[in-house]
Motif scaffolding. Structure first.
Motif, short mmCIF file in Angstrom:
data_model
loop_
_atom_site.label_atom_id
_atom_site.label_comp_id
_atom_site.label_asym_id
_atom_site.label_seq_id
_atom_site.Cartn_x
_atom_site.Cartn_y
_atom_site.Cartn_z
N VAL A 276 5.04 -28.50 15.65
CA VAL A 276 5.90 -29.67 15.55
C VAL A 276 7.26 -29.30 15.00
N PHE A 277 7.30 -28.37 14.04
CA PHE A 277 8.59 -27.95 13.49
C PHE A 277 9.45 -27.27 14.55
N LEU A 278 8.84 -26.39 15.33
CA LEU A 278 9.59 -25.73 16.40
C LEU A 278 10.08 -26.74 17.43
N PHE A 279 9.21 -27.66 17.82
CA PHE A 279 9.60 -28.66 18.82
C PHE A 279 10.68 -29.59 18.29
N SER A 280 10.63 -29.92 17.00
CA SER A 280 11.64 -30.81 16.43
C SER A 280 13.01 -30.14 16.43
N ILE A 281 13.04 -28.84 16.21
CA ILE A 281 14.31 -28.11 16.25
C ILE A 281 14.83 -28.03 17.69
N LEU A 282 13.93 -27.89 18.65
CA LEU A 282 14.34 -27.81 20.06
C LEU A 282 14.84 -29.15 20.58
N THR A 283 14.11 -30.23 20.28
CA THR A 283 14.43 -31.53 20.86
C THR A 283 15.37 -32.37 19.99
N LYS A 284 15.26 -32.21 18.67
CA LYS A 284 16.06 -32.96 17.69
C LYS A 284 15.77 -34.46 17.73
N LYS A 285 14.69 -34.86 18.37
CA LYS A 285 14.33 -36.27 18.49
C LYS A 285 12.86 -36.47 18.13
N ALA A 286 12.60 -37.44 17.28
CA ALA A 286 11.23 -37.68 16.83
C ALA A 286 10.33 -38.15 17.97
N SER A 287 10.83 -39.06 18.80
CA SER A 287 10.02 -39.61 19.88
C SER A 287 9.63 -38.54 20.89
N THR A 288 10.58 -37.68 21.24
CA THR A 288 10.30 -36.60 22.21
C THR A 288 9.32 -35.60 21.62
N THR A 289 9.53 -35.23 20.37
CA THR A 289 8.63 -34.30 19.70
C THR A 289 7.22 -34.88 19.61
N LEU A 290 7.14 -36.15 19.24
CA LEU A 290 5.85 -36.82 19.11
C LEU A 290 5.12 -36.87 20.45
N PHE A 291 5.82 -37.27 21.49
CA PHE A 291 5.20 -37.43 22.81
C PHE A 291 4.66 -36.10 23.34
N PHE A 292 5.51 -35.09 23.37
CA PHE A 292 5.09 -33.81 23.96
C PHE A 292 4.05 -33.09 23.09
N SER A 293 4.13 -33.27 21.78
CA SER A 293 3.13 -32.64 20.91
C SER A 293 1.76 -33.27 21.11
N ILE A 294 1.71 -34.59 21.26
CA ILE A 294 0.44 -35.27 21.51
C ILE A 294 -0.14 -34.83 22.85
N ILE A 295 0.69 -34.80 23.88
CA ILE A 295 0.21 -34.41 25.22
C ILE A 295 -0.29 -32.97 25.22
N LEU A 296 0.49 -32.06 24.65
CA LEU A 296 0.17 -30.64 24.75
C LEU A 296 -0.89 -30.19 23.76
N LEU A 297 -0.99 -30.83 22.62
CA LEU A 297 -1.98 -30.42 21.61
C LEU A 297 -3.27 -31.22 21.75
N ILE A 298 -3.20 -32.52 21.53
CA ILE A 298 -4.40 -33.35 21.59
C ILE A 298 -4.93 -33.43 23.02
N GLY A 299 -4.02 -33.58 23.98
CA GLY A 299 -4.43 -33.66 25.39
C GLY A 299 -5.18 -32.42 25.84
N THR A 300 -4.65 -31.26 25.52
CA THR A 300 -5.31 -30.01 25.92
C THR A 300 -6.67 -29.87 25.24
N ASN A 301 -6.73 -30.24 23.96
CA ASN A 301 -7.99 -30.17 23.24
C ASN A 301 -9.06 -31.04 23.88
N LEU A 302 -8.69 -32.26 24.29
CA LEU A 302 -9.66 -33.18 24.88
C LEU A 302 -10.06 -32.77 26.29
N LEU A 303 -9.15 -32.14 27.03
CA LEU A 303 -9.42 -31.79 28.43
C LEU A 303 -10.15 -30.46 28.60
#
Length: 376
Positions: free
Chosen positions: A277-304
């Motif tokens: 999340v820290f790396l993504f926040s530095i890349l995107t600089k936006k909370a909503s974008t960081t939140l969305f992609f982190s949920i998809i890529l972390l939780i989504g991958t775990n569930l799938l």
């Protein structure tokens, strides 16, 4: 004020953080409530009571139609009544032995009648025999596998069903808002502080780690405490299902063997999530974008992972595969994906390596940006 203190105060002052934590506790209490409500299900006593009621109904029905009662029904009724009598007398071992003998007889009959082709039924009988043999060895009351209520068992339940998704989501939510507050109109306010890029990254990551560690231990500790108050601590050696490599039926091991390794995987997974999340926040600089992609890529991958073959084939290399420590340690995930390289030792290596790589990537990015600003 030091950077870590400033970040901690930002986290604890945020109302959304407290709302998220309250929501987690409500979910845990709700799960415990339904587990207590359903604790009689999926137990030897519950199954025996249901079978006695069914057999009694069939005997009454046969009697009302002036038919001869089935000897199989009468024998099954007697067996289950013997089980209940033993349970009511707290003679657990005798109750389990009666059930073991019954399952062994059913196993032999299934092998003969199906010529060994009904593998699912055969595996189910073998698994149940192993379970009741483990319980008979301990001579302890049965407990629902699906709805545990005692302290140790409920802690593992929370670690299996709540930590990998809900706690990870809360951690992503808190850290994405914490780490993006440093940006104002694309300006990194943290770069104005009199600290180097390495110190900047270190302070932020370590603060996130402490938040993650505190959140995780608080949730697990409260879950254990509340369940222990309601139903007792439970037996540390109580059996839990394990899927041995390349075997199609379950064996049972003491649940206390899973506690420390599960917590280790949970902690490493939380640290990995913070770094991500820290790396993504530095890349995107936006909370909503960081939140969305982190949920998809972390939780989504775990569930799938158990359901999508391309992911399951390479799951041993994915840090998200080890978010659910209980499923890893019981070999449930390895069994479902048929990928037997998913285990505790690989999980520790993959998670630590990923944490280090993300840390280096974050440091390199931050150092590059500060160097660019110095040149400009």
């Amino acid at each position: 004020m030091s950077t870590p203190n400033f970040l901690f105060k930002q986290t604890f002052k945020a109302k959304l953080s407290w709302m998220a934590l309250t929501f987690v506790f409500l979910v845990i209490l709700t799960c415990l409530f339904f587990n207590v409500r359903n604790q009689a299900q999926d137990t030897l006593e519950g199954d025996a009571n249901s079978q006695v009621a069914m057999d009694t109904k069939q005997l009454h029905l046969a009697s009302s139609h002036h038919q001869r009662p089935s000897t199989d029904v009468k024998g099954d009724l007697a067996t289950n009544q013997n089980i209940l009598n033993a349970i009511h007398n707290k003679n657990w071992r005798r109750a389990y032995q009666i059930q073991i003998n019954l399952y062994k007889q059913l196993l032999r009959n299934t092998i003969v009648t199906s010529n060994g082709s009904d593998s699912q039924m055969i595996d189910n009988f073998k698994s149940e025999i192993n379970r009741y043999e483990a319980l008979a060895h301990l001579n302890t009351p049965d407990q629902s596998e699906e709805s545990p209520t005692t302290g140790i068992s409920f802690l593992l339940y929370v670690a299996q069903w709540i930590v990998p998704t809900l706690i990870t989501f809360i951690l992503i939510f808190v850290c994405s808002h914490l780490y993006t507050k440093r940006f104002a109109n694309q300006l990194d306010k943290a770069s104005l502080l009199p600290v180097s890029s390495s110190e900047n990254v270190t302070y932020n990551v370590i603060t996130g780690w402490f938040i993650a560690l505190g959140l995780l231990l608080l949730i697990l500790g409260v879950s254990f405490l509340i369940a222990s108050i309601v139903s007792g601590t439970g037996l540390a050696k109580f059996p839990i299902a394990l899927f041995p490599d390349r075997l199609s039926y379950r064996i049972y091991i003491p649940q206390d063997k899973l506690i420390l390794p599960t917590i280790i995987l949970n902690i490493l997974s939380a640290f990995f999530t913070v770094n991500w999340v820290f790396l993504f926040s530095i890349l995107t600089k936006k909370a909503s974008t960081t939140l969305f992609f982190s949920i998809i890529l972390l939780i989504g991958t775990n569930l799938l992972t158990p359901f999508v073959e391309p992911i399951s084939k390479m799951a041993q290399y994915l840090p998200t595969s080890y978010f659910n420590g209980v499923s890893v340690l019981t070999k449930w995930l390895a069994h479902n994906t048929e990928n037997y390289q998913i285990d505790f030792s690989n999980g520790v290596v993959v998670l630590i390596s990923s944490i280090i790589l993300l840390g280096l990537a974050t440091y390199s990015l931050q150092h590059h940006r500060q160097s660019q600003r110095a040149i400009n």
